[in-house]
Design a protein around this motif. Structure first.
Motif: not given
Ligand SMILES: Cc1cc2nc3c(=O)[nH]c(=O)nc-3n(C[C@H](O)[C@H](O)[C@H](O)COP(=O)(O)OP(=O)(O)OC[C@H]3O[C@@H](n4cnc5c(N)ncnc54)[C@H](O)[C@@H]3O)c2cc1C
Ligand code: SF4
Ligand code: SF4
Length: 488
Positions: A89-91, A76-78, A129-134
């Motif tokens: 995505a951060a949420r 989902e964040y992707i 991509l987790k890092r990019a979301s944050l």
């Protein structure tokens, strides 16, 4: 066409094409990075993150989520990153992951090993991509507690498992006190070198706990002077979670280990991170083949200021348990590897002068499936060196945690309760940890569900559904298509 003719069924959409090529992740050049502790891997730019996220084919069955020990909904964040919605995505990232700032840098990304794109090429860069979301979304959130339950839980140890437990129970409305023997939080994450992550990352994550009823008490070793059973008998806690991990180092058990110049890896890494002066010579040998050994060789290289660093490992490269990303980093930085060599003794009179090793060859597989090293007679040699760093494993310190708990020690050394949800033989006392940050968190997540059920029963209730930690009325639910956890 006549009036009652049936229109032909639309052709099913062709399966999405897999793009096997990952958008490259920029690295600090080798000659610039080995003189200090600057971060090695750079974050994606916004544009590159969107491009990389668009490679994800949004599988109906989310293999990636099933492989994540904390069921992070990475699919989902992707999807949100691909659409340019970084706040969304951060949420999603923070909703299931209270240590996301740490994990987006150091998680061993089990999700990527399970990603279908890996069958054709390089898996989606889920961790990056987790890092990019944050980096690009709003990560300045604070978790929201549910209605207070008026029940207190003590957590012993503020590593990943203890922090996860504090979060899980804090958002469910329990009052939690975390006792930590060190002055800093994060457990073994404190030993991870600054070129990968820092203590500041732990603090960024911990800051989002600020509205929860979670109290952190540092510098308090629970055990002998502060008996843990007193927490229940006298201090009014109704459940205890023991997440004491493996803070002590294992020794080699060979002669010469007490010579000046021999350093246990955990102390070495922790001291370097804290800016404590550590004397490293120009010829360093690190013994071991795991992740701690990889962090040690690369840290020693930076601390030796132009010295030579050699890794000695008793099996072959194929058997090395270290994360391939870290092995690649070490090789790239010019670390020498000596495989199939086992230490016999450390030579020297006043200080370390060399490491005496014996050649090994591989015999049949052991119980864990890795081939056993067998000594080759008459193959002794000395590797001349002035520093030996010992990275052959960690162990728990069970002082004060008595036999009545019937704790089980795992093969990697951390204690666990043997019962359902990691309950020990004493009702209300649970114990767990893990082989990596996210596995420790996953174990704590399971234990938190068990503690919630235990404490709810004490209130004469069944445990309510796990709430949304961001305070929306929605409860936690597994993503569509999820079948069962995959252990990678
Ligand atoms: C050098 C190194 C690098 C690593 N790199 C990675 C990586 O890149 N990615 C990854 O996923 N994993 C990595 N790991 C592994 C990971 O750090 C551990 O698996 C994880 O920290 C285990 O979490 P835990 O909470 O079970 O225990 P720990 O992290 O060991 O935490 C236990 C905590 O309990 C405290 N404690 C112990 N006894 C007491 C007591 N009696 N009273 C009070 N407090 C107590 C300790 O001080 C510690 O803070 C690395 C480990 C090391 C050593
Ligand atoms: S926490 Fe780790 S395993 Fe889980 S989705 Fe993130 S990178 Fe993957
Ligand atoms: S398994 Fe890979 S391709 Fe499929 S949803 Fe997850 S990240 Fe995307």
């Amino acid at each position: 066409m006549s009036a009652d003719a049936v229109a032909p069924a639309p052709k099913p959409a062709p399966p999405p094409k897999l793009n096997p090529v990952r958008v490259p992740i920029a690295e600090e050049p080798v000659n610039a990075r080995t003189g200090d502790f600057r971060e090695v891997l750079h974050a994606y730019s916004k544009e590159d993150a969107i491009l990389e996220a668009k490679r994800c084919i949004q599988c109906r069955r989310p293999w990636c989520v099933e492989a994540c020990p904390i069921t992070q909904d990475c699919r989902e964040y992707i999807r949100l990153v691909a659409s340019g919605d970084f706040d969304g995505a951060a949420r999603v990232t923070l909703r299931e992951n209270p240590l996301a700032t740490c994990l987006c840098k150091v998680c061993y990304h089990y999700c990527e090993d399970a990603c279908v794109v890996k069958k054709k090429g390089v898996p989606i860069a889920i961790r990056h991509l987790k890092r990019a979301s944050l980096e690009y979304g709003n990560s300045e959130l604070a978790y929201v507690p549910s209605k207070p339950k008026n029940q207190r839980v003590a957590v012993v140890g503020a590593g990943p498992a203890g922090l996860m437990m504090a979060w899980e129970l804090g958002v469910r409305g329990y009052s939690v006190t975390v006792f930590e023997q060190e002055r800093r939080y994060g457990g073994l994450m404190q030993t991870i070198p600054a070129y990968r992550m820092t203590d500041a990352d732990v603090e960024t994550d911990r800051k989002r706990f600020r509205n929860l009823d979670v109290t952190f008490v540092d510098g308090t070793k629970v055990g002998r002077e502060f008996p843990f059973d007193k927490l229940i008998r006298e201090d009014g806690y109704q459940a205890v979670f023991i997440s004491i991990g493996t803070p002590s180092h294992r020794s080699l058990g060979v002669s010469g280990e007490n010579l000046p110049g021999v350093l246990p890896a955990l102390d070495f890494l922790k001291n370097v991170n804290r800016g404590v002066s550590v004397k490293v010579g120009k010829e360093v040998v690190v013994i071991g083949g795991g992740d701690v050994a990889m962090d040690s060789v690369r840290t020693a290289l930076r601390e030796s200021h132009g010295g030579r660093v050699t890794l000695v490992y008793r099996r072959s490269r194929q058997e090395m348990p270290a994360d391939p990303e870290e092995v690649h980093g070490a090789e790239h930085e010019g670390i020498r590897f000596q495989f199939l060599k086992a230490p016999l003794r450390i030579a020297g009179t006043e200080k370390v002068e060399g490491l005496v090793v014996q050649a090994m060859e591989l015999g049949p597989p052991d119980a864990g499936g890795r081939r056993t090293p067998v000594p080759v007679p008459g193959s002794e040699e000395t590797i001349v060196c002035d520093t030996v760093i010992v990275a052959v494993g960690q162990k728990a310190d069970l002082t004060g945690f008595g036999p009545e708990l019937e704790l089980k020690l795992t093969s990697q050394g951390w204690p666990e309760g043997k019962g359902k949800g990691f309950e020990t033989a004493v009702p209300g006392i649970f114990a767990a940890g893990g082989r990596s940050v996210v596995y420790a968190m996953g174990a704590a997540m399971d234990a938190a569900n068990a503690i919630d059920a235990y404490l709810s029963a004490k209130r004469g209730e069944t445990a309510p559904a796990r709430p949304d930690p961001l305070g929306t009325p929605a409860n936690f639910h597994l993503p569509a298509g999820y079948t069962a956890p995959i252990r990678v």
